[in-house]
Motif scaffolding. Structure first.
Motif, PDB file in Angstrom:
ATOM      1  N   ARG A  90      40.359  49.810  44.457  1.00  0.00           N
ATOM      2  CA  ARG A  90      40.235  48.629  43.634  1.00  0.00           C
ATOM      3  C   ARG A  90      41.227  47.585  44.127  1.00  0.00           C
ATOM      4  O   ARG A  90      42.400  47.857  44.336  1.00  0.00           O
ATOM      5  N   ASN A  91      40.769  46.373  44.268  1.00  0.00           N
ATOM      6  CA  ASN A  91      41.599  45.291  44.765  1.00  0.00           C
ATOM      7  C   ASN A  91      42.422  44.690  43.628  1.00  0.00           C
ATOM      8  O   ASN A  91      41.875  44.085  42.718  1.00  0.00           O
ATOM      9  N   GLN A  92      43.739  44.870  43.677  1.00  0.00           N
ATOM     10  CA  GLN A  92      44.628  44.331  42.655  1.00  0.00           C
ATOM     11  C   GLN A  92      45.066  42.935  43.067  1.00  0.00           C
ATOM     12  O   GLN A  92      45.687  42.761  44.095  1.00  0.00           O
ATOM     13  N   GLN A  93      44.737  41.937  42.252  1.00  0.00           N
ATOM     14  CA  GLN A  93      45.175  40.576  42.504  1.00  0.00           C
ATOM     15  C   GLN A  93      46.263  40.211  41.516  1.00  0.00           C
ATOM     16  O   GLN A  93      46.301  40.741  40.416  1.00  0.00           O
ATOM     17  N   ARG A  94      47.139  39.314  41.934  1.00  0.00           N
ATOM     18  CA  ARG A  94      48.165  38.822  41.016  1.00  0.00           C
ATOM     19  C   ARG A  94      47.492  37.975  39.950  1.00  0.00           C
ATOM     20  O   ARG A  94      46.588  37.212  40.240  1.00  0.00           O
ATOM     21  N   PRO A  95      47.943  38.111  38.705  1.00  0.00           N
ATOM     22  CA  PRO A  95      47.358  37.289  37.649  1.00  0.00           C
ATOM     23  C   PRO A  95      47.702  35.815  37.845  1.00  0.00           C
ATOM     24  O   PRO A  95      48.762  35.483  38.370  1.00  0.00           O
ATOM     25  N   LEU A  96      46.799  34.956  37.465  1.00  0.00           N
ATOM     26  CA  LEU A  96      47.059  33.527  37.523  1.00  0.00           C
ATOM     27  C   LEU A  96      48.047  33.162  36.415  1.00  0.00           C
ATOM     28  O   LEU A  96      48.067  33.795  35.361  1.00  0.00           O
ATOM     29  N   PRO A  97      48.858  32.145  36.619  1.00  0.00           N
ATOM     30  CA  PRO A  97      49.865  31.786  35.619  1.00  0.00           C
ATOM     31  C   PRO A  97      49.288  31.479  34.235  1.00  0.00           C
ATOM     32  O   PRO A  97      49.914  31.731  33.235  1.00  0.00           O
ATOM     33  N   ASN A  98      48.086  30.933  34.184  1.00  0.00           N
ATOM     34  CA  ASN A  98      47.517  30.553  32.894  1.00  0.00           C
ATOM     35  C   ASN A  98      46.685  31.662  32.255  1.00  0.00           C
ATOM     36  O   ASN A  98      46.127  31.462  31.182  1.00  0.00           O
ATOM     37  N   GLU A  99      46.595  32.807  32.883  1.00  0.00           N
ATOM     38  CA  GLU A  99      45.803  33.888  32.306  1.00  0.00           C
ATOM     39  C   GLU A  99      46.354  34.353  30.972  1.00  0.00           C
ATOM     40  O   GLU A  99      45.602  34.732  30.095  1.00  0.00           O
ATOM     41  N   VAL A 100      47.673  34.329  30.796  1.00  0.00           N
ATOM     42  CA  VAL A 100      48.253  34.753  29.534  1.00  0.00           C
ATOM     43  C   VAL A 100      47.733  33.860  28.400  1.00  0.00           C
ATOM     44  O   VAL A 100      47.511  34.333  27.288  1.00  0.00           O
ATOM     45  N   GLY A 101      47.483  32.597  28.689  1.00  0.00           N
ATOM     46  CA  GLY A 101      46.940  31.682  27.690  1.00  0.00           C
ATOM     47  C   GLY A 101      45.556  32.084  27.234  1.00  0.00           C
ATOM     48  O   GLY A 101      45.234  31.992  26.037  1.00  0.00           O
ATOM     49  N   ALA A 102      44.729  32.544  28.162  1.00  0.00           N
ATOM     50  CA  ALA A 102      43.374  32.984  27.803  1.00  0.00           C
ATOM     51  C   ALA A 102      43.416  34.240  26.939  1.00  0.00           C
ATOM     52  O   ALA A 102      42.696  34.339  25.940  1.00  0.00           O
ATOM     53  N   TRP A 103      44.261  35.176  27.308  1.00  0.00           N
ATOM     54  CA  TRP A 103      44.411  36.396  26.504  1.00  0.00           C
ATOM     55  C   TRP A 103      44.961  36.060  25.121  1.00  0.00           C
ATOM     56  O   TRP A 103      44.510  36.582  24.105  1.00  0.00           O
ATOM     57  N   THR A 104      45.948  35.166  25.077  1.00  0.00           N
ATOM     58  CA  THR A 104      46.538  34.761  23.802  1.00  0.00           C
ATOM     59  C   THR A 104      45.497  34.089  22.915  1.00  0.00           C
ATOM     60  O   THR A 104      45.419  34.366  21.713  1.00  0.00           O
ATOM     61  N   ALA A 105      44.677  33.217  23.501  1.00  0.00           N
ATOM     62  CA  ALA A 105      43.626  32.539  22.734  1.00  0.00           C
ATOM     63  C   ALA A 105      42.629  33.546  22.164  1.00  0.00           C
ATOM     64  O   ALA A 105      42.191  33.421  21.013  1.00  0.00           O
ATOM     65  N   ALA A 106      42.290  34.557  22.963  1.00  0.00           N
ATOM     66  CA  ALA A 106      41.354  35.593  22.494  1.00  0.00           C
ATOM     67  C   ALA A 106      41.981  36.405  21.353  1.00  0.00           C
ATOM     68  O   ALA A 106      41.315  36.695  20.350  1.00  0.00           O
ATOM     69  N   ILE A 107      43.248  36.758  21.487  1.00  0.00           N
ATOM     70  CA  ILE A 107      43.952  37.503  20.436  1.00  0.00           C
ATOM     71  C   ILE A 107      44.015  36.665  19.164  1.00  0.00           C
ATOM     72  O   ILE A 107      43.756  37.156  18.064  1.00  0.00           O
ATOM     73  N   ASN A 108      44.333  35.391  19.314  1.00  0.00           N
ATOM     74  CA  ASN A 108      44.424  34.492  18.169  1.00  0.00           C
ATOM     75  C   ASN A 108      43.065  34.349  17.474  1.00  0.00           C
ATOM     76  O   ASN A 108      42.986  34.397  16.240  1.00  0.00           O
ATOM     77  N   ALA A 109      41.995  34.198  18.262  1.00  0.00           N
ATOM     78  CA  ALA A 109      40.650  34.068  17.683  1.00  0.00           C
ATOM     79  C   ALA A 109      40.258  35.331  16.927  1.00  0.00           C
ATOM     80  O   ALA A 109      39.689  35.260  15.831  1.00  0.00           O
ATOM     81  N   CYS A 110      40.580  36.482  17.502  1.00  0.00           N
ATOM     82  CA  CYS A 110      40.285  37.744  16.817  1.00  0.00           C
ATOM     83  C   CYS A 110      41.060  37.831  15.502  1.00  0.00           C
ATOM     84  O   CYS A 110      40.513  38.243  14.477  1.00  0.00           O
ATOM     85  N   GLY A 111      42.310  37.429  15.533  1.00  0.00           N
ATOM     86  CA  GLY A 111      43.129  37.468  14.326  1.00  0.00           C
ATOM     87  C   GLY A 111      42.584  36.566  13.241  1.00  0.00           C
ATOM     88  O   GLY A 111      42.508  36.949  12.078  1.00  0.00           O
ATOM     89  N   LYS A 112      42.171  35.368  13.612  1.00  0.00           N
ATOM     90  CA  LYS A 112      41.654  34.412  12.630  1.00  0.00           C
ATOM     91  C   LYS A 112      40.308  34.840  12.051  1.00  0.00           C
ATOM     92  O   LYS A 112      39.963  34.459  10.940  1.00  0.00           O
ATOM     93  N   SER A 113      39.572  35.652  12.797  1.00  0.00           N
ATOM     94  CA  SER A 113      38.265  36.107  12.307  1.00  0.00           C
ATOM     95  C   SER A 113      38.332  37.506  11.681  1.00  0.00           C
ATOM     96  O   SER A 113      37.303  38.101  11.388  1.00  0.00           O
ATOM     97  N   GLY A 114      39.552  38.042  11.512  1.00  0.00           N
ATOM     98  CA  GLY A 114      39.719  39.330  10.849  1.00  0.00           C
ATOM     99  C   GLY A 114      39.473  40.541  11.736  1.00  0.00           C
ATOM    100  O   GLY A 114      39.350  41.658  11.243  1.00  0.00           O
ATOM    101  N   ARG A 115      39.412  40.333  13.028  1.00  0.00           N
ATOM    102  CA  ARG A 115      39.169  41.439  13.960  1.00  0.00           C
ATOM    103  C   ARG A 115      40.506  41.946  14.512  1.00  0.00           C
ATOM    104  O   ARG A 115      40.788  41.883  15.701  1.00  0.00           O
ATOM    105  N   THR A 116      41.288  42.504  13.611  1.00  0.00           N
ATOM    106  CA  THR A 116      42.649  42.935  13.924  1.00  0.00           C
ATOM    107  C   THR A 116      42.688  44.039  14.975  1.00  0.00           C
ATOM    108  O   THR A 116      43.517  44.001  15.883  1.00  0.00           O
ATOM    109  N   ASP A 117      41.805  45.021  14.862  1.00  0.00           N
ATOM    110  CA  ASP A 117      41.797  46.114  15.846  1.00  0.00           C
ATOM    111  C   ASP A 117      41.498  45.594  17.250  1.00  0.00           C
ATOM    112  O   ASP A 117      42.101  46.043  18.225  1.00  0.00           O
ATOM    113  N   THR A 118      40.587  44.632  17.343  1.00  0.00           N
ATOM    114  CA  THR A 118      40.250  44.051  18.647  1.00  0.00           C
ATOM    115  C   THR A 118      41.440  43.273  19.199  1.00  0.00           C
ATOM    116  O   THR A 118      41.742  43.362  20.393  1.00  0.00           O
TER     117      THR A 118
END
Length: 127
Positions: free
Chosen positions: A1-29
């Motif tokens: 498997r080819n491991q690439q370095r994460p892009l600097p802004n990738e943490v923002g995308a993950w954070t946005a997804a976590i935040n959206a899940c939290g706001k919609s009550g999908r805590t486990d996700t």
């Protein structure tokens, strides 16, 4: 498997997804995303941790042990909670005290949030 370095802004995308899940009550996700992002080489930052802890503390029932796990992660990574996160933690501690019908006072001392039992001694003063 080819491991690439994460892009600097990738943490923002993950954070946005976590935040959206939290706001919609999908805590486990949201919690699963937090744990998974690290396996992709993306390190959660203070904003990510704040979003997840807010989600965990607003869930029904409140998820204290997972919130403590997030705070332990922050400590181990040297991440400092934001003012908003402190406020959320203090508000939650106050609500827990009311729910448990205890007489507690929440104080903020620098970077340390502490819940202390109020004294009934008339010689003590609050600052």
């Amino acid at each position: 498997r080819n491991q690439q370095r994460p892009l600097p802004n990738e943490v923002g995308a993950w954070t946005a997804a976590i935040n959206a899940c939290g706001k919609s009550g999908r805590t486990d996700t949201a919690l699963r995303l937090f744990r998974t992002m690290q396996s992709f080489g993306v390190k959660p930052n203070a904003v990510t941790c704040g979003c997840l802890s807010d989600c965990l503390l607003k869930s029904e029932p409140m998820r204290i042990s997972e919130t403590l796990e997030v705070l332990r992660y922050m400590k181990s990574e040297g991440l400092v909670p934001s003012e908003v996160m402190y406020t959320s933690l203090m508000d939650t501690a106050t609500k827990v005290a009311v729910i448990e019908n205890t007489n507690l006072r929440v104080t903020k001392d620098g970077l340390h949030v502490q819940v202390v039992e109020k004294t009934t001694d008339s010689s003590s003063t609050d600052k």
